[in-house]
Design a protein around this motif. Sequence first.
Motif, PDB file in Angstrom:
ATOM      1  N   LEU A   9       0.826  -1.203   0.000  1.00 58.40           N
ATOM      2  CA  LEU A   9       0.000   0.000   0.000  1.00 58.40           C
ATOM      3  C   LEU A   9       0.861   1.254   0.000  1.00 58.40           C
ATOM      4  O   LEU A   9       0.617   2.191  -0.765  1.00 58.40           O
ATOM      5  N   ASN A  10       1.880   1.271   0.838  1.00 55.78           N
ATOM      6  CA  ASN A  10       2.764   2.432   0.910  1.00 55.78           C
ATOM      7  C   ASN A  10       3.499   2.655  -0.405  1.00 55.78           C
ATOM      8  O   ASN A  10       3.690   3.799  -0.847  1.00 55.78           O
ATOM      9  N   PHE A  11       3.911   1.561  -1.040  1.00 55.04           N
ATOM     10  CA  PHE A  11       4.602   1.660  -2.324  1.00 55.04           C
ATOM     11  C   PHE A  11       3.660   2.229  -3.386  1.00 55.04           C
ATOM     12  O   PHE A  11       4.049   3.123  -4.158  1.00 55.04           O
ATOM     13  N   LEU A  12       2.442   1.739  -3.432  1.00 53.79           N
ATOM     14  CA  LEU A  12       1.467   2.209  -4.420  1.00 53.79           C
ATOM     15  C   LEU A  12       1.107   3.673  -4.183  1.00 53.79           C
ATOM     16  O   LEU A  12       1.037   4.473  -5.128  1.00 53.79           O
ATOM     17  N   ASP A  13       0.897   4.036  -2.926  1.00 55.25           N
ATOM     18  CA  ASP A  13       0.568   5.426  -2.608  1.00 55.25           C
ATOM     19  C   ASP A  13       1.723   6.362  -2.960  1.00 55.25           C
ATOM     20  O   ASP A  13       1.519   7.463  -3.476  1.00 55.25           O
ATOM     21  N   SER A  14       2.936   5.905  -2.690  1.00 52.76           N
ATOM     22  CA  SER A  14       4.114   6.710  -3.012  1.00 52.76           C
ATOM     23  C   SER A  14       4.259   6.882  -4.526  1.00 52.76           C
ATOM     24  O   SER A  14       4.663   7.955  -4.999  1.00 52.76           O
ATOM     25  N   THR A  15       3.915   5.852  -5.271  1.00 51.48           N
ATOM     26  CA  THR A  15       4.045   5.890  -6.728  1.00 51.48           C
ATOM     27  C   THR A  15       2.955   6.733  -7.380  1.00 51.48           C
ATOM     28  O   THR A  15       3.228   7.522  -8.287  1.00 51.48           O
TER      29      THR A  15
END
Length: 253
Positions: A9-15
């Motif tokens: 989730l954090n990776f997707l939100d950051s991207t």
Amino acid sequence: MHISNIELLNFLDSTLSPEKIKDFCPNGLQVEGKTNIKKIVTGVTASQALIDQAVEVDADAIIVHHGYFWKGEAPSITGMKKNRISTLLKNDINLYAYHLPLDAHPTLGNNAQLAKRLDIIDVLPIEDCSPQNIVMKGRFAEPISPESLHQKIEKSLSKTPLFESATKQQINTVAWCTGGGQGYIEQAANLGIDAFITGEVSEQTIHIAREMNIHFYAAGHHATERYGVKALGEYINSQLGIETTFIDVHNPA
């Protein structure tokens, strides 16, 4: 390789930076499943068919462009929605959905991927008519005939587009918005752009195209929005090493 559902989730939100875009649905983790993710399925819409195929391949997470909990829809979890969510929960599958953030991403987004497939260059937002930069404009390296663009779209998307021809014999400039972006055709025409490409068509769209002399192509909501989530899955695999598979559930709309 594996990753936790919160790390993903954090990776997707950051991207995708969903916090920068006002949307019609929640972006991010919509249905929580198992903590450990080793296999991801991506697809356009979180339909029952996509979920069932994700179950068949033993996926731990699904990432889609069209998820659930849209503004204005009934909040009760009954019928079709109950069946979909029940399947996710029974199989402990995480569901992530990113709507406008996946349209607008400058490289992975649906608009960017469509431009790439159609060889459109000098890509920019279409000025101020789209405050969230989900409508784009660009040009072709060499002028293209309206018929040649029709063939190019058909070949690139494996979908025959609806085409309303204008009187212009050559297309230099083009604007586009994947999915249900037909409402932006008037702004494109006001800018003097030669052609507008989107997924859907409304009755009034054809009249606008004719009266404002702009070539119009409607290539299907699904067909124009396959490539953003597919590119996102490939990016996840390259950056995180997680097995990611795109599943295309056929939809003629």
